[in-house]
Design a protein around this motif. Structure first.
Motif, mmCIF file in Angstrom:
data_model
loop_
_atom_site.group_PDB
_atom_site.id
_atom_site.type_symbol
_atom_site.label_atom_id
_atom_site.label_comp_id
_atom_site.label_asym_id
_atom_site.label_seq_id
_atom_site.Cartn_x
_atom_site.Cartn_y
_atom_site.Cartn_z
ATOM 1 N N UNK A 114 0.808 -1.214 0.000
ATOM 2 C CA UNK A 114 0.000 0.000 0.000
ATOM 3 C C UNK A 114 0.846 1.271 0.000
ATOM 4 N N UNK A 115 2.106 1.184 0.426
ATOM 5 C CA UNK A 115 2.883 2.407 0.598
ATOM 6 C C UNK A 115 4.098 2.513 -0.319
ATOM 7 N N UNK A 116 4.394 1.479 -1.072
ATOM 8 C CA UNK A 116 5.620 1.484 -1.852
ATOM 9 C C UNK A 116 5.317 1.305 -3.336
ATOM 10 N N UNK A 117 5.453 2.380 -4.107
ATOM 11 C CA UNK A 117 5.247 2.215 -5.546
ATOM 12 C C UNK A 117 6.397 1.406 -6.142
ATOM 13 N N UNK A 118 6.072 0.510 -7.064
ATOM 14 C CA UNK A 118 7.098 -0.348 -7.657
ATOM 15 C C UNK A 118 7.250 -0.042 -9.139
ATOM 16 N N UNK A 119 8.482 0.034 -9.564
ATOM 17 C CA UNK A 119 8.789 0.197 -10.983
ATOM 18 C C UNK A 119 8.715 -1.186 -11.628
ATOM 19 N N UNK A 120 7.800 -1.410 -12.568
ATOM 20 C CA UNK A 120 7.668 -2.744 -13.172
ATOM 21 C C UNK A 120 8.919 -3.181 -13.936
ATOM 22 N N UNK A 121 9.822 -2.255 -14.222
ATOM 23 C CA UNK A 121 11.047 -2.596 -14.943
ATOM 24 C C UNK A 121 12.223 -2.875 -14.003
ATOM 25 N N UNK A 122 12.033 -2.636 -12.725
ATOM 26 C CA UNK A 122 13.108 -2.867 -11.756
ATOM 27 C C UNK A 122 13.342 -4.363 -11.601
ATOM 28 N N UNK A 123 14.523 -4.701 -11.159
ATOM 29 C CA UNK A 123 14.875 -6.097 -10.929
ATOM 30 C C UNK A 123 14.006 -6.672 -9.812
ATOM 31 N N UNK A 124 13.525 -7.881 -10.031
ATOM 32 C CA UNK A 124 12.633 -8.524 -9.071
ATOM 33 C C UNK A 124 13.432 -9.164 -7.934
ATOM 34 N N UNK A 125 13.047 -8.857 -6.697
ATOM 35 C CA UNK A 125 13.651 -9.499 -5.530
ATOM 36 C C UNK A 125 13.014 -10.874 -5.351
ATOM 37 N N UNK A 179 14.828 -0.578 -3.069
ATOM 38 C CA UNK A 179 13.398 -0.331 -3.284
ATOM 39 C C UNK A 179 13.124 1.166 -3.376
ATOM 40 N N UNK A 180 13.710 1.903 -2.452
ATOM 41 C CA UNK A 180 13.521 3.358 -2.432
ATOM 42 C C UNK A 180 14.010 4.001 -3.725
ATOM 43 N N UNK A 181 15.151 3.517 -4.222
ATOM 44 C CA UNK A 181 15.768 4.099 -5.408
ATOM 45 C C UNK A 181 15.244 3.509 -6.719
ATOM 46 N N UNK A 182 14.288 2.565 -6.621
ATOM 47 C CA UNK A 182 13.679 2.013 -7.824
ATOM 48 C C UNK A 182 14.507 0.959 -8.544
ATOM 49 N N UNK A 183 15.542 0.444 -7.897
ATOM 50 C CA UNK A 183 16.365 -0.596 -8.533
ATOM 51 C C UNK A 183 15.791 -1.992 -8.345
ATOM 52 N N UNK A 184 14.947 -2.170 -7.337
ATOM 53 C CA UNK A 184 14.356 -3.470 -7.047
ATOM 54 C C UNK A 184 12.860 -3.300 -6.869
ATOM 55 N N UNK A 185 12.151 -4.396 -7.073
ATOM 56 C CA UNK A 185 10.721 -4.458 -6.777
ATOM 57 C C UNK A 185 10.450 -5.783 -6.084
ATOM 58 N N UNK A 186 9.362 -5.821 -5.360
ATOM 59 C CA UNK A 186 9.006 -7.010 -4.599
ATOM 60 C C UNK A 186 8.005 -7.858 -5.374
ATOM 61 N N UNK A 187 8.033 -9.162 -5.171
ATOM 62 C CA UNK A 187 7.056 -10.013 -5.862
ATOM 63 C C UNK A 187 5.665 -9.833 -5.274
ATOM 64 N N UNK A 188 4.669 -10.077 -6.088
ATOM 65 C CA UNK A 188 3.280 -10.087 -5.615
ATOM 66 C C UNK A 188 3.053 -11.466 -5.012
ATOM 67 N N UNK A 189 2.900 -11.524 -3.698
ATOM 68 C CA UNK A 189 2.844 -12.808 -3.027
ATOM 69 C C UNK A 189 1.888 -12.754 -1.861
ATOM 70 N N UNK A 190 1.145 -13.777 -1.699
ATOM 71 C CA UNK A 190 0.322 -13.954 -0.513
ATOM 72 C C UNK A 190 0.475 -15.401 -0.075
ATOM 73 N N UNK A 191 0.465 -15.614 1.221
ATOM 74 C CA UNK A 191 0.594 -16.960 1.754
ATOM 75 C C UNK A 191 -0.579 -17.804 1.302
ATOM 76 N N UNK A 192 -0.278 -18.980 0.792
ATOM 77 C CA UNK A 192 -1.315 -19.883 0.337
ATOM 78 C C UNK A 192 -1.525 -21.039 1.318
ATOM 79 N N UNK A 193 -0.481 -21.420 2.004
ATOM 80 C CA UNK A 193 -0.607 -22.504 2.982
ATOM 81 C C UNK A 193 -1.066 -21.919 4.296
ATOM 82 N N UNK A 194 -2.100 -22.485 4.828
ATOM 83 C CA UNK A 194 -2.619 -22.056 6.124
ATOM 84 C C UNK A 194 -2.455 -23.203 7.108
#
Length: 146
Positions: A59-70, A126-141
């Motif tokens: 919700x608070x961190x805009x991601x550059x879709x071209x940045x390297x994925x973490x 992340x702050x400098x736009x060199x990396x982005x985080x994966x879209x992930x949600x826990x699936x195992x409960x």
């Protein structure tokens, strides 16, 4: 996010103790079963806390879709930091005069320090736009049929 990180550390500390109990050969089967159910409940709460951290970041961190994925989410990294902190603390507590245990405690502290450095590096990237985080949600409960 700091509240969730603190809760993760407390969960991992309680889980470490429950796992020690479940592995103690002197523990009766009923107590082992209770400990295993407790561990499942803690894993479920841990997964929810990781998701909470990730939601806050999403919700608070805009991601550059071209940045390297973490390779992991920030919540997963915070979770690993909490585990590393508990491991380091617990090993330091039991080390005493045993040279092998002191060596393990030092190694655990080194790993914690390295993970803290990696966390700081990731936040800068992340702050400098060199990396982005994966879209992930826990699936195992844990502890559920899902």
């Amino acid at each position: 996010m700091l509240d969730a990180a603190g809760e993760l550390a407390q969960h991992h500390l309680a889980q470490w103790q429950a796992e020690d109990l479940s592995r103690d050969h002197r523990t009766d089967d009923a107590a082992v079963a209770r400990a295993k159910r407790q561990i499942d409940a803690m894993n479920l709460m841990r997964a929810e806390l990781v998701d909470r951290v990730d939601s806050l970041i999403d919700d608070s961190l805009p991601a550059d879709p071209h940045a390297s994925l973490h390779t992991e989410t920030l919540g997963q990294l915070v979770d690993r930091l909490a585990v590393a902190w508990v491991r380091s603390r617990r090993l330091a507590e039991v080390a005493g005069r045993d040279a092998a245990l002191r060596s393990d405690a030092r190694r655990a502290m080194t790993l914690l320090t390295q993970l803290c450095d990696a966390y700081d590096d990731l936040l800068r990237d992340l702050r400098d736009g060199r990396r982005r985080l994966p879209a992930w949600r826990t699936l195992k409960r844990y502890g559920t049929t899902r």
